[in-house]
Write an enzyme that holds these catalytic residues in place. Structure first.
Site, PDB file in Angstrom:
ATOM      1  N   ASP A  26      -0.134   5.148   0.970  1.00 20.97           N
ATOM      2  CA  ASP A  26      -0.380   6.080   2.074  1.00 20.97           C
ATOM      3  C   ASP A  26      -0.379   5.342   3.404  1.00 20.97           C
ATOM      4  O   ASP A  26      -1.156   4.409   3.605  1.00 20.97           O
ATOM      5  CB  ASP A  26      -1.719   6.793   1.890  1.00 20.97           C
ATOM      6  CG  ASP A  26      -1.781   7.629   0.625  1.00 20.97           C
ATOM      7  OD1 ASP A  26      -1.471   8.823   0.688  1.00 20.97           O
ATOM      8  OD2 ASP A  26      -2.144   7.063  -0.442  1.00 20.97           O
ATOM      9  N   ASP A  70      -1.515  -0.784   5.808  1.00 26.76           N
ATOM     10  CA  ASP A  70      -1.803  -0.247   7.143  1.00 26.76           C
ATOM     11  C   ASP A  70      -3.290  -0.097   7.427  1.00 26.76           C
ATOM     12  O   ASP A  70      -3.669   0.585   8.390  1.00 26.76           O
ATOM     13  CB  ASP A  70      -1.125   1.117   7.317  1.00 26.76           C
ATOM     14  CG  ASP A  70      -1.811   2.205   6.506  1.00 26.76           C
ATOM     15  OD1 ASP A  70      -2.019   1.998   5.289  1.00 26.76           O
ATOM     16  OD2 ASP A  70      -2.151   3.259   7.081  1.00 26.76           O
ATOM     17  N   ASP A 123       0.865  -1.164   0.000  1.00 23.75           N
ATOM     18  CA  ASP A 123       0.000   0.000   0.000  1.00 23.75           C
ATOM     19  C   ASP A 123       0.915   1.231   0.000  1.00 23.75           C
ATOM     20  O   ASP A 123       2.118   1.120   0.266  1.00 23.75           O
ATOM     21  CB  ASP A 123      -0.885  -0.030   1.251  1.00 23.75           C
ATOM     22  CG  ASP A 123      -1.726   1.217   1.404  1.00 23.75           C
ATOM     23  OD1 ASP A 123      -2.387   1.605   0.435  1.00 23.75           O
ATOM     24  OD2 ASP A 123      -1.703   1.801   2.494  1.00 23.75           O
TER      25      ASP A 123
END
Length: 221
Positions: free
Chosen positions: A11, A166, A9
């Site tokens: 961001d 996250d 991922d």
């Protein structure tokens, strides 16, 4: 099958983009004569983009009639400031170097749309083997298709890839795609369910911990 590719991922996993995202969200409040929210209130939902940030900043759900106009304004404001404070998390470059030194490929799978993601990825000088954005395929995470598309682009079987993210939806997408998952506990991680309850295959507290997780998952094969 051995692990030969690591997908990330963006961001909250590779890059700390929350300061610029929170700034754009607070600008929407300023335009409405509302006081700015504390950064700590906005950071947990930064990985959710406009959907999460406008819910916290303005109380807007995606089905609210006012949401589309607010989303478009937020995205335009964010586009103008997206690289002012965004930085790679400490240890990310070292992690990527370890992956490359091990002969593995790596790529990025993000829900950020391409016109925002690609310039920022380039400005951070990330040379990913593949970049799949939120509008690359007809679906976004937690649907598995973006991850499966990345695997195809790298000519890898899904179970030869690990996905690191996250947000709970990253783990859900990875599992749906048949990939081992690593939860990036240093990231934004949402507001609700603790990382320990996501059922990720591994949890890493920092980017260096991802390398230990990769080695552990490789050893299981």
């Amino acid at each position: 099958m051995s692990i030969t590719a690591i997908l990330f991922d963006f961001d909250g996993t590779l890059a700390d983009t929350a300061p610029d995202l929170a700034g754009a969200a607070n600008l929407q409040r300023t335009k409405r004569n509302l006081p700015a929210l504390a950064y700590e209130q906005l950071r947990p939902v930064a990985s959710q983009g406009a959907r999460g940030l406008l819910r916290v900043a303005l109380g807007l759900a995606t089905d609210d009639p006012a949401y589309p106009e607010a989303r478009d304004a937020f995205l335009q404001d964010y586009a103008a400031t997206k690289d002012q404070q965004s930085r790679l998390f400490p240890g990310v470059l070292e992690l990527l170097a370890q992956i490359e030194s091990a002969g593995m490929q790596w790529g990025i799978v993000t829900n950020k749309v391409a016109w925002l993601a690609e310039p920022l990825i380039a400005s951070l000088e990330l040379n990913a083997g593949v970049v799949v954005c939120g509008d690359t395929t007809p679906h976004a995470k937690p649907h598995p298709e973006p991850l499966l598309h990345a695997a195809r682009m790298l000519d890898k079987a899904p179970d030869a890839c690990i996905y690191v993210g996250d947000d709970l939806r990253d783990v859900l997408a990875g599992k749906a795609a048949g990939m081992p998952t690593v939860a990036a506990a240093w990231g934004y991680c949402g507001e609700d369910q603790p990382v320990t309850e996501w059922a990720a295959d591994r949890i890493a507290d920092d980017p260096q911990g991802v390398w230990a997780a990769i080695q552990s998952l490789v050893a299981e094969r």
